[in-house]
Design a protein around this motif. Structure first.
Motif, PDB file in Angstrom:
ATOM      1  N   ASN A  54      -8.598 -13.132   9.913  1.00 43.85           N
ATOM      2  CA  ASN A  54      -8.499 -12.866   8.474  1.00 43.85           C
ATOM      3  C   ASN A  54      -8.870 -14.072   7.615  1.00 43.85           C
ATOM      4  O   ASN A  54      -8.614 -14.064   6.409  1.00 43.85           O
ATOM      5  N   ALA A  55      -9.459 -15.082   8.211  1.00 41.84           N
ATOM      6  CA  ALA A  55      -9.744 -16.302   7.454  1.00 41.84           C
ATOM      7  C   ALA A  55     -10.599 -16.038   6.219  1.00 41.84           C
ATOM      8  O   ALA A  55     -10.449 -16.706   5.186  1.00 41.84           O
ATOM      9  N   HIS A  56     -11.497 -15.064   6.313  1.00 46.52           N
ATOM     10  CA  HIS A  56     -12.380 -14.752   5.187  1.00 46.52           C
ATOM     11  C   HIS A  56     -11.824 -13.626   4.315  1.00 46.52           C
ATOM     12  O   HIS A  56     -12.481 -13.217   3.356  1.00 46.52           O
ATOM     13  N   TYR A  59     -10.398  -6.278   4.066  1.00 40.80           N
ATOM     14  CA  TYR A  59     -11.144  -5.323   3.255  1.00 40.80           C
ATOM     15  C   TYR A  59     -10.365  -4.913   2.000  1.00 40.80           C
ATOM     16  O   TYR A  59     -10.918  -4.860   0.910  1.00 40.80           O
ATOM     17  N   PHE A  60      -9.084  -4.634   2.161  1.00 39.55           N
ATOM     18  CA  PHE A  60      -8.321  -4.241   0.980  1.00 39.55           C
ATOM     19  C   PHE A  60      -8.190  -5.412   0.016  1.00 39.55           C
ATOM     20  O   PHE A  60      -8.169  -5.221  -1.198  1.00 39.55           O
ATOM     21  N   GLY A  61      -8.123  -6.612   0.564  1.00 39.94           N
ATOM     22  CA  GLY A  61      -8.097  -7.784  -0.303  1.00 39.94           C
ATOM     23  C   GLY A  61      -9.344  -7.863  -1.167  1.00 39.94           C
ATOM     24  O   GLY A  61      -9.278  -8.192  -2.355  1.00 39.94           O
ATOM     25  N   ARG A  93      -1.555  -9.096  -3.536  1.00 40.87           N
ATOM     26  CA  ARG A  93      -2.115 -10.399  -3.903  1.00 40.87           C
ATOM     27  C   ARG A  93      -1.148 -11.536  -3.581  1.00 40.87           C
ATOM     28  O   ARG A  93      -1.583 -12.619  -3.182  1.00 40.87           O
ATOM     29  N   ARG A  94       0.143 -11.287  -3.730  1.00 42.21           N
ATOM     30  CA  ARG A  94       1.116 -12.321  -3.370  1.00 42.21           C
ATOM     31  C   ARG A  94       1.095 -12.593  -1.872  1.00 42.21           C
ATOM     32  O   ARG A  94       1.272 -13.741  -1.432  1.00 42.21           O
ATOM     33  N   ALA A  95       0.883 -11.538  -1.110  1.00 38.09           N
ATOM     34  CA  ALA A  95       0.895 -11.689   0.347  1.00 38.09           C
ATOM     35  C   ALA A  95      -0.458 -12.128   0.905  1.00 38.09           C
ATOM     36  O   ALA A  95      -0.547 -12.568   2.060  1.00 38.09           O
ATOM     37  N   TYR A  96      -1.498 -12.047   0.085  1.00 36.29           N
ATOM     38  CA  TYR A  96      -2.861 -12.283   0.569  1.00 36.29           C
ATOM     39  C   TYR A  96      -3.059 -13.669   1.197  1.00 36.29           C
ATOM     40  O   TYR A  96      -3.651 -13.782   2.275  1.00 36.29           O
ATOM     41  N   PRO A  97      -2.599 -14.739   0.583  1.00 34.23           N
ATOM     42  CA  PRO A  97      -2.770 -16.055   1.216  1.00 34.23           C
ATOM     43  C   PRO A  97      -2.136 -16.122   2.611  1.00 34.23           C
ATOM     44  O   PRO A  97      -2.689 -16.757   3.514  1.00 34.23           O
ATOM     45  N   ARG A  98      -1.000 -15.455   2.771  1.00 35.15           N
ATOM     46  CA  ARG A  98      -0.340 -15.453   4.073  1.00 35.15           C
ATOM     47  C   ARG A  98      -1.122 -14.603   5.078  1.00 35.15           C
ATOM     48  O   ARG A  98      -1.249 -14.973   6.249  1.00 35.15           O
ATOM     49  N   LEU A  99      -1.675 -13.477   4.603  1.00 33.50           N
ATOM     50  CA  LEU A  99      -2.449 -12.613   5.487  1.00 33.50           C
ATOM     51  C   LEU A  99      -3.700 -13.319   6.007  1.00 33.50           C
ATOM     52  O   LEU A  99      -4.133 -13.091   7.146  1.00 33.50           O
ATOM     53  N   GLY A 151      -4.683  -0.651   8.398  1.00 27.51           N
ATOM     54  CA  GLY A 151      -4.008  -1.348   7.311  1.00 27.51           C
ATOM     55  C   GLY A 151      -4.866  -2.386   6.629  1.00 27.51           C
ATOM     56  O   GLY A 151      -4.588  -2.763   5.482  1.00 27.51           O
ATOM     57  N   THR A 152      -5.922  -2.866   7.293  1.00 27.93           N
ATOM     58  CA  THR A 152      -6.804  -3.831   6.627  1.00 27.93           C
ATOM     59  C   THR A 152      -7.629  -3.167   5.533  1.00 27.93           C
ATOM     60  O   THR A 152      -8.090  -3.832   4.619  1.00 27.93           O
TER      61      THR A 152
END
Length: 283
Positions: free
Chosen positions: A153-155, A158-160, A141-147, A119-120
């Protein structure tokens, strides 16, 4: 010698038992799935040797096992290789029963489930409920900050990086959308599509004239000696038969911890990108 309850004299450690069990699983699978031997070469280097190999598997399971077997050599005690190539004929297929058993071993060792790793690279469940690609990108993108708050996942993910790449002129670049758009343009040509117009060495997404290449590594921020991102870029090619191929470059790859899930995620990403413009994923 100090010992712990998990590592008593005369009793194999948890790591040794896991390694033995995994080796047994690979051996059984090799016989059941009819795997082909890997092509490999050993090159002498100061202080040791360098193992390089190329393997091909009909699906994710067979390719992963072939790569593991190529690394598991008596003269390669560290189980490492350099300049290795893993080819997967059907990157969207795998053996579900083998994946379940491998997941059991991985979870016992404290690793994430294979589906989480996959899923990453491509969030298949989210894509399934999204109206179109634009909706998928907006949701992610909306979920990205939470992910990014999750461990590891601090950095980013991959899909991000693929749908919100930190470009020089634009803060978030949807590379996947750009790739789909270019492939769609070729699908509408009405004649033989361009096949060699999708590659550009050392291309950066902010340079304009985007090729069908998806950089993941960002030179201005990814300077860790290890860790994210191990995947540097993904390149896509369109052949004359209307099939889309993908090539992924990893600077480092952990076979037990990440590789199986990464192979699955890359195959799903390829299938998603190929089907949007009406092409087919290879083969």
């Amino acid at each position: 010698m100090k010992t712990t309850p998990k590592d008593k004299p005369g009793r194999p450690s948890a790591g040794a038992r896991l390694a033995r069990e995994l080796a047994g699983l690979l051996l059984v699978a090799a016989g059941t799935l009819g795997l082909v031997r890997a092509a490999y070469a050993i090159h002498a280097v100061p202080g040791g040797f360098m193992l390089s190999f190329a393997v091909t598997g009909r699906d994710v399971t067979r390719a992963w096992i072939a790569a593991c077997n190529a690394l598991d050599r008596k003269d390669n005690p560290l189980r490492t290789g350099l300049h290795t190539v893993v080819r997967i004929t059907d990157p969207t297929g795998d053996d579900a029963s083998f994946r379940t058993e491998l997941d059991r071993l991985r979870i016992a060792k404290g690793h994430e489930p294979i589906e989480t790793v996959a899923g990453t690279l491509f969030p298949a469940a989210l894509a399934a409920i999204s109206a179109d690609h634009g909706d998928l990108v907006a949701r992610y993108r909306r979920a990205y900050p939470r992910l990014k708050k999750y461990a590891g996942n601090a950095h980013g993910t991959y899909f991000g990086r693929l749908v919100a790449y930190p470009g020089a002129k634009k803060t978030e670049i949807d590379q996947v959308g750009n790739i789909i758009s270019r492939l769609r343009q070729q699908a509408s040509r009405g004649k033989a599509p361009m096949t060699a117009a999708y590659e550009a060495d050392l291309a950066h997404v902010s340079d304009g004239g985007l090729p069908v290449e998806a950089p993941v590594h960002a030179a201005d921020r990814d300077n860790l000696y290890r860790g994210f991102p191990c995947l540097s870029h993904v390149s896509f090619q369109l052949d004359r038969d209307g099939k889309v191929h993908a090539a992924a470059l990893y600077r480092s790859h952990y076979m037990f911890e990440r590789a199986y899930g990464n192979y699955l995620g890359l195959g799903r990403l390829l299938s998603y990108i190929a089907h949007r413009p009406g092409w087919c994923p290879a083969p």
